[in-house]
Design an enzyme around this catalytic site. Structure first.
Site, PDB file in Angstrom:
ATOM      1  N   ARG A  17      -5.550  -1.920   9.922  1.00 50.50           N
ATOM      2  CA  ARG A  17      -5.538  -3.390   9.857  1.00 50.50           C
ATOM      3  C   ARG A  17      -5.907  -3.954  11.227  1.00 50.50           C
ATOM      4  O   ARG A  17      -7.008  -3.735  11.710  1.00 50.50           O
ATOM      5  CB  ARG A  17      -4.193  -3.916   9.362  1.00 50.50           C
ATOM      6  CG  ARG A  17      -3.945  -3.665   7.888  1.00 50.50           C
ATOM      7  CD  ARG A  17      -2.892  -4.573   7.320  1.00 50.50           C
ATOM      8  NE  ARG A  17      -1.620  -4.483   8.014  1.00 50.50           N
ATOM      9  CZ  ARG A  17      -0.539  -5.166   7.652  1.00 50.50           C
ATOM     10  NH1 ARG A  17      -0.589  -5.983   6.610  1.00 50.50           N
ATOM     11  NH2 ARG A  17       0.598  -5.028   8.301  1.00 50.50           N
ATOM     12  N   ASP A  30      -0.188   2.441   8.856  1.00 51.43           N
ATOM     13  CA  ASP A  30      -0.660   1.703  10.029  1.00 51.43           C
ATOM     14  C   ASP A  30       0.284   1.761  11.224  1.00 51.43           C
ATOM     15  O   ASP A  30      -0.119   1.472  12.353  1.00 51.43           O
ATOM     16  CB  ASP A  30      -0.904   0.230   9.664  1.00 51.43           C
ATOM     17  CG  ASP A  30      -1.946   0.072   8.571  1.00 51.43           C
ATOM     18  OD1 ASP A  30      -2.842   0.928   8.496  1.00 51.43           O
ATOM     19  OD2 ASP A  30      -1.857  -0.900   7.799  1.00 51.43           O
ATOM     20  N   THR A  74       4.125   2.719   5.646  1.00 58.89           N
ATOM     21  CA  THR A  74       2.741   2.276   5.843  1.00 58.89           C
ATOM     22  C   THR A  74       2.079   3.200   6.851  1.00 58.89           C
ATOM     23  O   THR A  74       2.701   3.566   7.856  1.00 58.89           O
ATOM     24  CB  THR A  74       2.661   0.827   6.355  1.00 58.89           C
ATOM     25  OG1 THR A  74       1.320   0.555   6.809  1.00 58.89           O
ATOM     26  CG2 THR A  74       3.625   0.565   7.495  1.00 58.89           C
ATOM     27  N   ASP A  81       5.440  -4.986   5.963  1.00 62.66           N
ATOM     28  CA  ASP A  81       5.974  -6.304   6.297  1.00 62.66           C
ATOM     29  C   ASP A  81       5.947  -7.283   5.127  1.00 62.66           C
ATOM     30  O   ASP A  81       6.835  -8.128   4.994  1.00 62.66           O
ATOM     31  CB  ASP A  81       5.256  -6.902   7.516  1.00 62.66           C
ATOM     32  CG  ASP A  81       3.744  -6.938   7.369  1.00 62.66           C
ATOM     33  OD1 ASP A  81       3.233  -6.578   6.290  1.00 62.66           O
ATOM     34  OD2 ASP A  81       3.071  -7.339   8.337  1.00 62.66           O
ATOM     35  N   ASP A 121       2.624  -0.267  12.029  1.00 60.48           N
ATOM     36  CA  ASP A 121       2.601  -1.604  12.632  1.00 60.48           C
ATOM     37  C   ASP A 121       3.884  -2.399  12.368  1.00 60.48           C
ATOM     38  O   ASP A 121       3.865  -3.633  12.366  1.00 60.48           O
ATOM     39  CB  ASP A 121       1.393  -2.397  12.121  1.00 60.48           C
ATOM     40  CG  ASP A 121       1.388  -2.569  10.600  1.00 60.48           C
ATOM     41  OD1 ASP A 121       2.202  -1.905   9.916  1.00 60.48           O
ATOM     42  OD2 ASP A 121       0.569  -3.357  10.097  1.00 60.48           O
ATOM     43  N   ARG A 179       0.839  -5.556  -6.435  1.00 61.98           N
ATOM     44  CA  ARG A 179       1.001  -6.870  -5.820  1.00 61.98           C
ATOM     45  C   ARG A 179       1.529  -7.823  -6.889  1.00 61.98           C
ATOM     46  O   ARG A 179       1.203  -7.710  -8.064  1.00 61.98           O
ATOM     47  CB  ARG A 179      -0.342  -7.403  -5.298  1.00 61.98           C
ATOM     48  CG  ARG A 179      -1.104  -6.401  -4.430  1.00 61.98           C
ATOM     49  CD  ARG A 179      -0.552  -6.290  -3.042  1.00 61.98           C
ATOM     50  NE  ARG A 179      -1.307  -5.337  -2.231  1.00 61.98           N
ATOM     51  CZ  ARG A 179      -0.999  -5.002  -1.002  1.00 61.98           C
ATOM     52  NH1 ARG A 179       0.065  -5.530  -0.411  1.00 61.98           N
ATOM     53  NH2 ARG A 179      -1.722  -4.132  -0.339  1.00 61.98           N
ATOM     54  N   GLY A 215       0.821  -1.199   0.000  1.00 61.81           N
ATOM     55  CA  GLY A 215       0.000   0.000   0.000  1.00 61.81           C
ATOM     56  C   GLY A 215       0.859   1.254   0.000  1.00 61.81           C
ATOM     57  O   GLY A 215       1.890   1.310   0.653  1.00 61.81           O
TER      58      GLY A 215
END
Length: 328
Positions: A176, A132, A130, A107, A134, A76, A15
């Protein structure tokens, strides 16, 4: 890694996030500073397999530091998940003389890079991009700060209409299966309640909290919900449950979606991307590989890529406590 690095490739994968272009710019200009060639790989691992390469000079990254998305595009690639696909990618890299790669992503991107390194002993450095936040091994990922500012700005606007019509708004944000965006933006926007996967509030406690808010004199409320929150199947089920049990509330749902991933990066993200890009290139030139560049306690640090992939980020407990106090 004994071979002298003369040419570095850079790609973005997964993303997109605000700050990716600033990181690309930093990688390209650091290569130029050290008088080595930089090759842009378009469309992530898919472009790696197809040899979608372009030489990037210091001037080719003019006027991108302030732009969102990624000039190198992202895609992707199922083929890269196969050994045959990775073999094609390796041959493409060797055909143009690329000696090392800087991977900007999350990741999934880093996992692909690790496997590629194991199979071909190809030097890899990761930059975490990202919204997020994370990724283990960094306090901030590229795009997180910008996403927070976007969410807070939108919630401020939603509060105006919530107050005018005495409404309860559930605002769903990305993340997420982690609640970093929801918690930080919720505190920053003064939300009455924040629902995150790490803390299972439960439906009954949610109703109790809303009743307390109502009793204290609040005529409208904002509840920030992380998309991975476990209360109910989704945010619309939460809306239905509250309407059934608190008829006095006129409930609305706002799913912020991909607007959180776009827009011009904040100053923080631009500076962070610039610092990370310099460190990524210079780490490769020092003969190191399989690291992620991160920021810890305002210092640019390296974390082994496998730890960055396998490690788990933790929610800020102090901020959780602040949140509890602020919703009183």
């Amino acid at each position: 890694m004994s071979k002298k690095i003369k040419k570095i490739g850079v790609l973005t994968s997964g993303g997109d996030s605000p700050g990716m272009n600033a990181a690309i710019r930093s990688v390209v200009r650091t290569c130029a500073f050290h008088e080595i060639e930089c090759i842009g790989v378009y469309r992530g691992f898919e472009g790696l397999i197809e040899g979608d390469f372009k030489i990037l000079s210091a001037r080719s990254v003019n006027n991108i530091i302030h732009t969102g998305g990624t000039m190198l595009k992202s895609a992707r690639s199922k083929e890269f998940m196969t050994k045959e696909g990775r073999q094609k990618a390796f041959l493409q890299l060797k055909s143009v003389g690329i000696d090392a790669l800087v991977l900007i992503g999350g990741d999934g991107t880093f996992t692909g890079g690790l496997v590629f390194n194991e199979e071909f002993n190809f030097p890899i450095i990761g930059i975490p991009g990202t919204i997020d936040n994370d990724i283990f091994g960094t306090n901030y990922t590229l795009g997180f700060d910008t996403a927070l500012n976007t969410v807070v700005e939108v919630i401020d606007k939603i509060r105006d209409t919530a107050s005018s019509h005495k409404r309860l708004f559930f605002v769903e944000v990305m993340g997420r299966d982690v609640g970093h965006i929801a918690l930080n933006a919720g505190v920053g926007a003064g939300a009455e309640e924040i629902l995150i996967p790490e803390e299972d509030l439960g439906l009954d406690r949610l109703l109790e909290s809303l009743r307390r808010s109502k009793k204290s004199g609040k005529s409208s409320s904002i509840v920030v919900v992380a998309e991975g929150d476990k209360i109910g199947k989704n945010v619309f089920e939460l809306k239905d449950y509250v309407e059934e049990n608190m008829e006095e509330y006129d409930v609305r749902v706002s799913v912020l979606g991909h607007m959180q991933r776009g827009g011009s990066p904040s100053c923080f993200d631009r500076v962070l991307a610039s610092r990370m890009g310099v460190k990524a290139v210079e780490t490769l030139l020092e003969g190191k590989s399989n690291y992620m560049v991160g920021i810890l306690d305002n210092k640019i640090e390296l974390t082994p890529l496998d730890k960055a992939v396998k490690g788990k980020t933790e929610i800020n407990k102090e901020l959780l406590r602040v949140s509890d106090i602020m919703t009183t």
